[in-house]
Design a protein around this motif. Sequence first.
Motif, PDB file in Angstrom:
ATOM      1  N   UNK A 110     -68.754  65.840  19.627  1.00 53.21           N
ATOM      2  CA  UNK A 110     -68.811  64.949  20.786  1.00 53.21           C
ATOM      3  C   UNK A 110     -67.461  64.830  21.491  1.00 53.21           C
ATOM      4  N   UNK A 111     -66.414  65.415  20.914  1.00 54.59           N
ATOM      5  CA  UNK A 111     -65.076  65.278  21.487  1.00 54.59           C
ATOM      6  C   UNK A 111     -64.962  65.905  22.871  1.00 54.59           C
ATOM      7  N   UNK A 112     -65.463  67.131  23.025  1.00 57.43           N
ATOM      8  CA  UNK A 112     -65.322  67.821  24.313  1.00 57.43           C
ATOM      9  C   UNK A 112     -66.078  67.094  25.427  1.00 57.43           C
ATOM     10  N   UNK A 113     -67.354  66.681  25.220  1.00 57.27           N
ATOM     11  CA  UNK A 113     -68.006  65.889  26.267  1.00 57.27           C
ATOM     12  C   UNK A 113     -67.247  64.609  26.616  1.00 57.27           C
ATOM     13  N   UNK A 114     -66.594  63.996  25.623  1.00 62.03           N
ATOM     14  CA  UNK A 114     -65.815  62.786  25.898  1.00 62.03           C
ATOM     15  C   UNK A 114     -64.633  63.102  26.812  1.00 62.03           C
ATOM     16  N   UNK A 115     -63.949  64.202  26.559  1.00 65.23           N
ATOM     17  CA  UNK A 115     -62.837  64.597  27.425  1.00 65.23           C
ATOM     18  C   UNK A 115     -63.332  64.969  28.817  1.00 65.23           C
ATOM     19  N   UNK A 116     -64.481  65.645  28.878  1.00 66.40           N
ATOM     20  CA  UNK A 116     -65.053  65.998  30.184  1.00 66.40           C
ATOM     21  C   UNK A 116     -65.355  64.729  30.972  1.00 66.40           C
ATOM     22  N   UNK A 117     -65.882  63.716  30.290  1.00 66.53           N
ATOM     23  CA  UNK A 117     -66.170  62.439  30.937  1.00 66.53           C
ATOM     24  C   UNK A 117     -64.920  61.830  31.543  1.00 66.53           C
ATOM     25  N   UNK A 118     -63.825  61.840  30.773  1.00 69.17           N
ATOM     26  CA  UNK A 118     -62.560  61.285  31.261  1.00 69.17           C
ATOM     27  C   UNK A 118     -62.059  62.043  32.483  1.00 69.17           C
ATOM     28  N   UNK A 119     -62.101  63.368  32.414  1.00 72.00           N
ATOM     29  CA  UNK A 119     -61.544  64.195  33.481  1.00 72.00           C
ATOM     30  C   UNK A 119     -62.333  64.044  34.779  1.00 72.00           C
ATOM     31  N   UNK A 120     -63.674  64.068  34.689  1.00 70.10           N
ATOM     32  CA  UNK A 120     -64.451  63.978  35.930  1.00 70.10           C
ATOM     33  C   UNK A 120     -64.467  62.556  36.477  1.00 70.10           C
ATOM     34  N   UNK A 137     -67.578  71.122  36.644  1.00 66.56           N
ATOM     35  CA  UNK A 137     -66.920  72.148  37.454  1.00 66.56           C
ATOM     36  C   UNK A 137     -67.099  71.879  38.942  1.00 66.56           C
ATOM     37  N   UNK A 138     -68.306  71.474  39.330  1.00 64.96           N
ATOM     38  CA  UNK A 138     -68.586  71.205  40.740  1.00 64.96           C
ATOM     39  C   UNK A 138     -67.768  70.007  41.231  1.00 64.96           C
ATOM     40  N   UNK A 139     -67.734  68.934  40.417  1.00 67.08           N
ATOM     41  CA  UNK A 139     -66.992  67.727  40.819  1.00 67.08           C
ATOM     42  C   UNK A 139     -65.502  68.033  40.952  1.00 67.08           C
ATOM     43  N   UNK A 140     -64.941  68.718  39.963  1.00 62.25           N
ATOM     44  CA  UNK A 140     -63.505  68.987  39.986  1.00 62.25           C
ATOM     45  C   UNK A 140     -63.123  69.995  41.050  1.00 62.25           C
ATOM     46  N   UNK A 179     -63.164  67.574  44.033  1.00 57.01           N
ATOM     47  CA  UNK A 179     -62.365  66.360  43.848  1.00 57.01           C
ATOM     48  C   UNK A 179     -61.564  66.496  42.546  1.00 57.01           C
ATOM     49  N   UNK A 180     -60.457  67.221  42.581  1.00 55.33           N
ATOM     50  CA  UNK A 180     -59.684  67.518  41.366  1.00 55.33           C
ATOM     51  C   UNK A 180     -59.216  66.287  40.597  1.00 55.33           C
ATOM     52  N   UNK A 181     -59.002  65.166  41.293  1.00 53.46           N
ATOM     53  CA  UNK A 181     -58.544  63.955  40.622  1.00 53.46           C
ATOM     54  C   UNK A 181     -59.670  63.187  39.939  1.00 53.46           C
ATOM     55  N   UNK A 182     -60.898  63.679  40.045  1.00 55.59           N
ATOM     56  CA  UNK A 182     -62.030  62.992  39.436  1.00 55.59           C
ATOM     57  C   UNK A 182     -62.727  62.066  40.409  1.00 55.59           C
ATOM     58  N   UNK A 183     -63.857  61.536  39.989  1.00 52.34           N
ATOM     59  CA  UNK A 183     -64.678  60.704  40.875  1.00 52.34           C
ATOM     60  C   UNK A 183     -63.923  59.480  41.378  1.00 52.34           C
ATOM     61  N   UNK A 184     -63.162  58.834  40.487  1.00 50.50           N
ATOM     62  CA  UNK A 184     -62.421  57.642  40.882  1.00 50.50           C
ATOM     63  C   UNK A 184     -60.943  57.819  40.551  1.00 50.50           C
ATOM     64  N   UNK A 185     -60.458  59.027  40.815  1.00 53.03           N
ATOM     65  CA  UNK A 185     -59.077  59.354  40.487  1.00 53.03           C
ATOM     66  C   UNK A 185     -58.049  58.528  41.221  1.00 53.03           C
ATOM     67  N   UNK A 186     -58.414  57.982  42.378  1.00 55.29           N
ATOM     68  CA  UNK A 186     -57.472  57.154  43.132  1.00 55.29           C
ATOM     69  C   UNK A 186     -57.117  55.884  42.389  1.00 55.29           C
TER      70      UNK A 186
END
Length: 316
Positions: A242-252, A298-301, A304-311
């Motif tokens: 579950x680690x990789x999906x958790x990191x993906x969640x953080x990044x997007x 991949x599509x989101x990044x 929007x490279x900073x993520x959905x709420x990267x601001x």
Amino acid sequence: MSLLADVISILLNGFQQGAIYVLLAVGLSLILGTLEFVNFAHGALYIIGAYTGVYVAQGITISEGYAADLGISSLGLGWGFIAALIIASIVVFVIGLLFERFVARAFYDRPDTDQILVTFGLAIIVQEAIRVTFGSNSQPFNQPAWASGTVPIPGVAISEWRIWIVVITAALVGLVFLLVEYTDFGLVVRAGTMDSEMVRLLGIKLTRPYLLVFGIGSALAGVAGVVGGPLSPINPTAGTDILVPAFVTVVIGGVGSIRGAVAGGLTLGMTQAILIQTSIGTYNLAQWSQVGIYAIAAIILLYRPQGLLGDEVKSA
């Protein structure tokens, strides 16, 4: 099943799976965004929470491993789920404090690669320690009796436990958000994230706030292990799975953003739920559910490279 029932089922299953990702991602995002520490041992904290929870709530059946060699066939307290949730969160919180003090703190100013190597190594050590002690067999984690029924929704039967997972997650994430956003502790943490040198020049020590941030983030991973345990049998590799999906969640969602972690977790949860319950003719898309979350990421990044709420990365 009617179209409405399908939609309701997908939404509830998406919220439930997304809630597990949210619990993991909020803790991971706090640590990564505040301390700039890449913690690949976060999955190990999840599995420690899961095993502590099943041990406190009901018990572990042992048929192999070092414990079996000693003649131990089972271990458990049988104190119930509420006790398991409380004790597991405390245990993992303390482990998180020790981890920050004796491991992570020494690597704050080291390259990301060093942080990844040491934390991933610790994750493997924890995984193998559990496997050697209790064996590789999966441990069933029963749903609490008070949440074992179903919610009577027309055309679909939804487990009460899935609803409770969402409720528990919403309550905990809400408390963490209030702590970070509206308390003096949170103000110090956010200020330290933006300019730690200036905060130190003002005479404020960041050691204790950072220690508590690490402990809180770790405790959320432990809680995720307990609430997610009844959804599927737990085993020593569940943490790394579950680690990789958790990191993906953080990044997007946006590193350091609690709102982003929620948005990212729900996005991945809904994506999986849609694919699992969708068929094209006789072909079921369930086998593409894992691939789907990375495609969405991949599509989101890409756009929007900073993520959905990267601001909002610096302000939670």
